[in-house]
Design a protein around this motif. Structure first.
Motif, PDB file in Angstrom:
ATOM      1  N   UNK A  20       0.839  -1.201   0.000  1.00  0.00           N
ATOM      2  CA  UNK A  20       0.000   0.000   0.000  1.00  0.00           C
ATOM      3  C   UNK A  20       0.874   1.252   0.000  1.00  0.00           C
ATOM      4  N   UNK A  21       0.410   2.318  -0.592  1.00  0.00           N
ATOM      5  CA  UNK A  21       1.208   3.548  -0.609  1.00  0.00           C
ATOM      6  C   UNK A  21       1.338   4.125   0.800  1.00  0.00           C
ATOM      7  N   UNK A  22       2.435   4.755   1.060  1.00  0.00           N
ATOM      8  CA  UNK A  22       2.687   5.392   2.351  1.00  0.00           C
ATOM      9  C   UNK A  22       1.817   6.651   2.431  1.00  0.00           C
ATOM     10  N   UNK A  23       0.899   6.739   3.381  1.00  0.00           N
ATOM     11  CA  UNK A  23       0.008   7.899   3.443  1.00  0.00           C
ATOM     12  C   UNK A  23       0.740   9.208   3.708  1.00  0.00           C
ATOM     13  N   UNK A  26       1.381  11.422   0.543  1.00  0.00           N
ATOM     14  CA  UNK A  26       0.249  11.978  -0.206  1.00  0.00           C
ATOM     15  C   UNK A  26       0.464  13.440  -0.591  1.00  0.00           C
ATOM     16  N   UNK A  27       1.228  14.171   0.190  1.00  0.00           N
ATOM     17  CA  UNK A  27       1.464  15.581  -0.098  1.00  0.00           C
ATOM     18  C   UNK A  27       2.710  15.857  -0.909  1.00  0.00           C
ATOM     19  N   UNK A  28       3.267  14.824  -1.530  1.00  0.00           N
ATOM     20  CA  UNK A  28       4.524  14.985  -2.264  1.00  0.00           C
ATOM     21  C   UNK A  28       4.437  14.296  -3.612  1.00  0.00           C
ATOM     22  N   UNK A  29       4.950  14.957  -4.636  1.00  0.00           N
ATOM     23  CA  UNK A  29       5.000  14.382  -5.981  1.00  0.00           C
ATOM     24  C   UNK A  29       6.186  13.431  -6.097  1.00  0.00           C
ATOM     25  N   UNK A  30       6.210  12.643  -7.156  1.00  0.00           N
ATOM     26  CA  UNK A  30       7.277  11.659  -7.365  1.00  0.00           C
ATOM     27  C   UNK A  30       8.656  12.320  -7.475  1.00  0.00           C
ATOM     28  N   UNK A  31       8.710  13.575  -7.940  1.00  0.00           N
ATOM     29  CA  UNK A  31       9.991  14.280  -8.068  1.00  0.00           C
ATOM     30  C   UNK A  31      10.370  15.031  -6.792  1.00  0.00           C
ATOM     31  N   UNK A  32       9.723  14.711  -5.672  1.00  0.00           N
ATOM     32  CA  UNK A  32       9.966  15.308  -4.351  1.00  0.00           C
ATOM     33  C   UNK A  32       9.453  16.738  -4.213  1.00  0.00           C
ATOM     34  N   UNK A  33       8.769  17.252  -5.226  1.00  0.00           N
ATOM     35  CA  UNK A  33       8.177  18.583  -5.122  1.00  0.00           C
ATOM     36  C   UNK A  33       6.900  18.480  -4.279  1.00  0.00           C
ATOM     37  N   UNK A  34       6.625  19.518  -3.488  1.00  0.00           N
ATOM     38  CA  UNK A  34       5.435  19.445  -2.635  1.00  0.00           C
ATOM     39  C   UNK A  34       4.145  19.695  -3.406  1.00  0.00           C
ATOM     40  N   UNK A  35       3.072  19.098  -2.926  1.00  0.00           N
ATOM     41  CA  UNK A  35       1.739  19.460  -3.386  1.00  0.00           C
ATOM     42  C   UNK A  35       1.402  20.727  -2.616  1.00  0.00           C
ATOM     43  N   UNK A  36       1.002  21.779  -3.311  1.00  0.00           N
ATOM     44  CA  UNK A  36       0.763  23.066  -2.664  1.00  0.00           C
ATOM     45  C   UNK A  36      -0.625  23.132  -2.039  1.00  0.00           C
TER      46      UNK A  36
END
Length: 144
Positions: A20-23, A26-36
């Motif tokens: 399962x994905x690590x919850x 959830x606030x981070x994109x695959x390239x380590x950029x944050x979800x704003x």
């Protein structure tokens, strides 16, 4: 006699482990950029910032505004300071508290029409790379 793995391989089936994905990610994109996340902030002069932050600590704690993982203050290009208050989605709920309404009577810079929208990382950093990328958007409170 064939093992189970050999039988499945001969039948064209493969076993695949599904994790399962690590919850926390959830606030981070695959390239380590944050979800704003959209937050509301007020603009204050540097001399007034420390007293405002002390008052906000009681009237509108960072944890109730959803911004406990970021630093409250960011210096703007014009030399003024932006003080993040709360996530835009929860501001109306948390700003109705009596302590915050009392603070509004003393601090005109906290009036809703004076606030501006700023972007901050939506989640606390999980890795050092998240911390570094997220700090480009808004200073983060602590590294992982």
């Amino acid at each position: 006699m064939m093992s189970r793995a050999q039988q499945e391989a001969s039948n064209g089936m493969q076993l695949e482990e599904i994790t399962p994905p690590d919850p926390r990610l959830a606030g981070w994109n695959a390239d380590d950029a944050p979800v704003a996340m959209r937050c509301l902030a007020c603009v204050v002069e540097p001399k007034q910032a420390s007293s405002l932050i002390r008052e906000l600590h009681d009237a509108l704690p960072a944890s109730s505004g959803g911004v406990a993982h970021v630093k409250r203050v960011k210096k703007g290009d014009d030399g003024s300071l932006r003080v993040v208050l709360a996530a835009e989605a929860v501001y109306d709920d948390v700003s109705n508290e009596d302590a915050y309404r009392a603070l509004l009577t003393r601090r005109s810079e906290l009036a809703r029409e004076a606030l501006e929208v700023v972007l901050v990382p939506a989640q606390p950093p999980v890795t050092r790379a998240h911390f570094e990328q997220g700090a480009r958007l808004w200073p983060l409170a602590r590294p992982p």
